[in-house]
Design a protein around this motif. Sequence first.
Motif, PDB file in Angstrom:
ATOM      1  N   GLY A   1      -7.128  72.650  -0.671  1.00 48.57           N
ATOM      2  CA  GLY A   1      -8.220  72.427   0.282  1.00 48.57           C
ATOM      3  C   GLY A   1      -9.461  71.832  -0.351  1.00 48.57           C
ATOM      4  O   GLY A   1     -10.330  71.306   0.340  1.00 48.57           O
ATOM      5  N   GLN A   2      -9.515  71.884  -1.701  1.00 51.54           N
ATOM      6  CA  GLN A   2     -10.665  71.296  -2.405  1.00 51.54           C
ATOM      7  C   GLN A   2     -10.393  69.821  -2.693  1.00 51.54           C
ATOM      8  O   GLN A   2      -9.239  69.392  -2.713  1.00 51.54           O
ATOM      9  N   PRO A   3     -11.438  69.036  -2.946  1.00 50.83           N
ATOM     10  CA  PRO A   3     -11.213  67.617  -3.241  1.00 50.83           C
ATOM     11  C   PRO A   3     -10.731  67.386  -4.676  1.00 50.83           C
ATOM     12  O   PRO A   3     -11.070  68.137  -5.584  1.00 50.83           O
ATOM     13  N   ALA A   4      -9.901  66.359  -4.847  1.00 47.16           N
ATOM     14  CA  ALA A   4      -9.524  65.834  -6.174  1.00 47.16           C
ATOM     15  C   ALA A   4      -9.640  64.325  -6.032  1.00 47.16           C
ATOM     16  O   ALA A   4      -8.774  63.687  -5.427  1.00 47.16           O
TER      17      ALA A   4
ATOM     18  N   LYS B   1     -10.576  61.235  -4.203  1.00 49.19           N
ATOM     19  CA  LYS B   1     -10.750  61.024  -2.760  1.00 49.19           C
ATOM     20  C   LYS B   1      -9.710  61.774  -1.932  1.00 49.19           C
ATOM     21  O   LYS B   1      -9.595  61.558  -0.734  1.00 49.19           O
ATOM     22  N   TYR B   2      -8.960  62.655  -2.582  1.00 45.13           N
ATOM     23  CA  TYR B   2      -7.906  63.391  -1.894  1.00 45.13           C
ATOM     24  C   TYR B   2      -8.313  64.848  -1.690  1.00 45.13           C
ATOM     25  O   TYR B   2      -9.151  65.376  -2.413  1.00 45.13           O
ATOM     26  N   ILE B   3      -7.677  65.490  -0.714  1.00 46.83           N
ATOM     27  CA  ILE B   3      -7.807  66.935  -0.559  1.00 46.83           C
ATOM     28  C   ILE B   3      -6.516  67.554  -1.081  1.00 46.83           C
ATOM     29  O   ILE B   3      -5.423  67.146  -0.675  1.00 46.83           O
ATOM     30  N   VAL B   4      -6.643  68.491  -1.996  1.00 42.85           N
ATOM     31  CA  VAL B   4      -5.455  69.084  -2.620  1.00 42.85           C
ATOM     32  C   VAL B   4      -4.644  69.859  -1.580  1.00 42.85           C
ATOM     33  O   VAL B   4      -5.198  70.639  -0.812  1.00 42.85           O
ATOM     34  N   ARG B   5      -3.341  69.623  -1.593  1.00 41.45           N
ATOM     35  CA  ARG B   5      -2.445  70.258  -0.636  1.00 41.45           C
ATOM     36  C   ARG B   5      -1.616  71.334  -1.351  1.00 41.45           C
ATOM     37  O   ARG B   5      -1.455  71.305  -2.569  1.00 41.45           O
ATOM     38  N   ALA B   6      -1.079  72.262  -0.582  1.00 43.09           N
ATOM     39  CA  ALA B   6      -0.301  73.354  -1.170  1.00 43.09           C
ATOM     40  C   ALA B   6       1.094  72.883  -1.570  1.00 43.09           C
ATOM     41  O   ALA B   6       1.794  72.259  -0.773  1.00 43.09           O
ATOM     42  N   THR B   7       1.485  73.176  -2.789  1.00 44.25           N
ATOM     43  CA  THR B   7       2.800  72.771  -3.277  1.00 44.25           C
ATOM     44  C   THR B   7       3.922  73.401  -2.443  1.00 44.25           C
ATOM     45  O   THR B   7       5.013  72.844  -2.346  1.00 44.25           O
ATOM     46  N   ARG B   8       3.635  74.542  -1.863  1.00 41.07           N
ATOM     47  CA  ARG B   8       4.609  75.240  -1.019  1.00 41.07           C
ATOM     48  C   ARG B   8       5.308  74.313  -0.018  1.00 41.07           C
ATOM     49  O   ARG B   8       6.506  74.415   0.207  1.00 41.07           O
ATOM     50  N   ASN B   9       4.564  73.377   0.542  1.00 44.28           N
ATOM     51  CA  ASN B   9       5.130  72.518   1.594  1.00 44.28           C
ATOM     52  C   ASN B   9       5.630  71.175   1.074  1.00 44.28           C
ATOM     53  O   ASN B   9       5.897  70.266   1.848  1.00 44.28           O
ATOM     54  N   ILE B  10       5.741  71.049  -0.242  1.00 48.58           N
ATOM     55  CA  ILE B  10       5.884  69.703  -0.807  1.00 48.58           C
ATOM     56  C   ILE B  10       7.172  68.997  -0.375  1.00 48.58           C
ATOM     57  O   ILE B  10       7.167  67.797  -0.103  1.00 48.58           O
ATOM     58  N   VAL B  11       8.270  69.721  -0.301  1.00 48.72           N
ATOM     59  CA  VAL B  11       9.545  69.060   0.001  1.00 48.72           C
ATOM     60  C   VAL B  11       9.494  68.384   1.376  1.00 48.72           C
ATOM     61  O   VAL B  11       9.767  67.185   1.508  1.00 48.72           O
ATOM     62  N   ASP B  12       9.116  69.153   2.380  1.00 48.51           N
ATOM     63  CA  ASP B  12       9.049  68.581   3.727  1.00 48.51           C
ATOM     64  C   ASP B  12       8.067  67.420   3.808  1.00 48.51           C
ATOM     65  O   ASP B  12       8.360  66.392   4.432  1.00 48.51           O
ATOM     66  N   GLU B  13       6.934  67.583   3.182  1.00 44.91           N
ATOM     67  CA  GLU B  13       5.906  66.538   3.297  1.00 44.91           C
ATOM     68  C   GLU B  13       6.332  65.237   2.635  1.00 44.91           C
ATOM     69  O   GLU B  13       6.082  64.152   3.145  1.00 44.91           O
ATOM     70  N   ILE B  14       6.985  65.348   1.482  1.00 46.33           N
ATOM     71  CA  ILE B  14       7.437  64.137   0.793  1.00 46.33           C
ATOM     72  C   ILE B  14       8.539  63.450   1.592  1.00 46.33           C
ATOM     73  O   ILE B  14       8.583  62.218   1.687  1.00 46.33           O
ATOM     74  N   ILE B  15       9.399  64.255   2.185  1.00 47.76           N
ATOM     75  CA  ILE B  15      10.442  63.679   3.028  1.00 47.76           C
ATOM     76  C   ILE B  15       9.816  62.945   4.206  1.00 47.76           C
ATOM     77  O   ILE B  15      10.152  61.783   4.492  1.00 47.76           O
ATOM     78  N   THR B  16       8.882  63.612   4.868  1.00 47.84           N
ATOM     79  CA  THR B  16       8.232  63.010   6.031  1.00 47.84           C
ATOM     80  C   THR B  16       7.519  61.710   5.669  1.00 47.84           C
ATOM     81  O   THR B  16       7.609  60.707   6.384  1.00 47.84           O
ATOM     82  N   LYS B  17       6.840  61.744   4.535  1.00 43.16           N
ATOM     83  CA  LYS B  17       6.055  60.568   4.127  1.00 43.16           C
ATOM     84  C   LYS B  17       6.901  59.518   3.421  1.00 43.16           C
ATOM     85  O   LYS B  17       6.385  58.472   3.034  1.00 43.16           O
ATOM     86  N   LYS B  18       8.195  59.839   3.213  1.00 39.25           N
ATOM     87  CA  LYS B  18       9.095  58.883   2.568  1.00 39.25           C
ATOM     88  C   LYS B  18       8.597  58.451   1.183  1.00 39.25           C
ATOM     89  O   LYS B  18       8.758  57.298   0.793  1.00 39.25           O
ATOM     90  N   ILE B  19       8.009  59.374   0.461  1.00 37.08           N
ATOM     91  CA  ILE B  19       7.516  59.053  -0.886  1.00 37.08           C
ATOM     92  C   ILE B  19       8.690  59.090  -1.858  1.00 37.08           C
ATOM     93  O   ILE B  19       9.538  59.983  -1.778  1.00 37.08           O
ATOM     94  N   ARG B  20       8.742  58.131  -2.785  1.00 37.62           N
ATOM     95  CA  ARG B  20       9.882  58.062  -3.700  1.00 37.62           C
ATOM     96  C   ARG B  20       9.485  58.097  -5.170  1.00 37.62           C
ATOM     97  O   ARG B  20      10.341  58.062  -6.049  1.00 37.62           O
ATOM     98  N   VAL B  21       8.174  58.114  -5.425  1.00 36.35           N
ATOM     99  CA  VAL B  21       7.684  58.132  -6.810  1.00 36.35           C
ATOM    100  C   VAL B  21       6.710  59.294  -6.958  1.00 36.35           C
ATOM    101  O   VAL B  21       5.885  59.521  -6.064  1.00 36.35           O
ATOM    102  N   ALA B  22       6.825  60.024  -8.073  1.00 41.56           N
ATOM    103  CA  ALA B  22       5.933  61.167  -8.283  1.00 41.56           C
ATOM    104  C   ALA B  22       5.404  61.201  -9.706  1.00 41.56           C
ATOM    105  O   ALA B  22       6.087  60.776 -10.641  1.00 41.56           O
ATOM    106  N   MET B  23       4.190  61.712  -9.839  1.00 41.14           N
ATOM    107  CA  MET B  23       3.619  61.978 -11.164  1.00 41.14           C
ATOM    108  C   MET B  23       3.407  63.473 -11.275  1.00 41.14           C
ATOM    109  O   MET B  23       2.882  64.100 -10.352  1.00 41.14           O
TER     110      MET B  23
END
Lengths: 206, 206
Positions: B123-126, B128-150
Amino acid sequence: MCAAAIPDIIIGRLPLYLRALSKMATEDKEITSSQELGARLGISSAQIRKDLSQFGEFGKQGTGYNIVFLIDQLRRILHVNQIWDVALIGAGDLGKAIANYGGFLNRGFQIVAVYDNDPHKVGQPAGKYIVRATRNIVDEIITKKIRVAMLAVPASEAQGIADQLVKAGIRAILCYAPTSLKVPEDVRIQYIDPVLHLQRMTYYMP
Amino acid sequence: MCAAAIPDIIIGRLPLYLRALSKMATEDKEITSSQELGARLGISSAQIRKDLSQFGEFGKQGTGYNIVFLIDQLRRILHVNQIWDVALIGAGDLGKAIANYGGFLNRGFQIVAVYDNDPHKVGQPAGKYIVRATRNIVDEIITKKIRVAMLAVPASEAQGIADQLVKAGIRAILCYAPTSLKVPEDVRIQYIDPVLHLQRMTYYMP
DNA sequence: TAGATTGTTAATCGATTAACAATC
DNA sequence: TAGATTGTTAATCGATTAACAATC
């Protein structure tokens, strides 16, 4: 008469072995084999045995390698059985992250000075350091006998700073700026540019 | 029937060529030669010509290579003639520095989400982004169709997160954690560990 | 002893370089 | 044309792997 130099590609793997062995040590393992180590690293066991045999006979047939002993040997070979003083140049976001990183000391390095040429940063804290003016860097590095530097400045400034580092007697530079630098051949330089890695991977992605 | 795969060691040099050519372009140069490019990079001209010839005939005898044209070709080959969405996991000092770095976009990448599992950071900024909870990461990456991660999390957490990334369909991981990860062989992974580079240099220092 | 693993050799494999015809 | 540089071939060089005697 002198022994043939050991290929740099082998030297490049030794820190990887050291890192994996250190992790095994934290897992309270005492012994490992070239096969187990290779499986962890994605390297063939033959290559690991060949690499290590360049420096001595560290294993026991039928048994494998004593982890603590091999760690000691690798640290000695890589000269990280001592703590190297390191100068960090650049106190932007990346420089501050590096200054704050706690993982250097137990692997042979400690930052002893942080430099930046931005007057707004000089005198301010960066981690546990106070940022110093780059203007005085040559004299200070000479006085402190620092021989290793990390460069986290914009690409446009990197060559100018590198020239000063060389003048100050720095012998190894880790450059985070995304640019290739010219240094005398007796000065070692290594680069970190995350985008190079990303582009290397997207080649394979449709 | 299929053409022989191009060696990965060649693929690894292409981003380096692209970076050097892009710099030349900013210097308003129009043409370069394999010799000039090699001199900048510390690579032989023969190797550069051989590497490039794997992909086509990009130069003109007697003249050399048109810089803008060759940049275009390399961007096409490396698939960075598009912008890749990237997920960043870890919003510590390093994660924040990466989130703030302005050098990704013009080289083919943009961070679109930053994750951390620390409730104090979510919920805090990093940058220009707002940090999101890792808990939801799988669904969110699938939804956003992201294919590259750091991956900029502590080594102890890296494998667990990597497993989730793979599950979410990530195909390329740039890992800043100082550890070797196990991922399926159809997922690309690259590592950045500054200490490996430092140790590789101190080997040569008495 | 039986089983396992090293250190090392020789063979294989792959990458780099030198050289030059082609050609701009 | 003369000079320069590419693309490519063949030769060289170096790295990796397979295999096994030695031996713990």
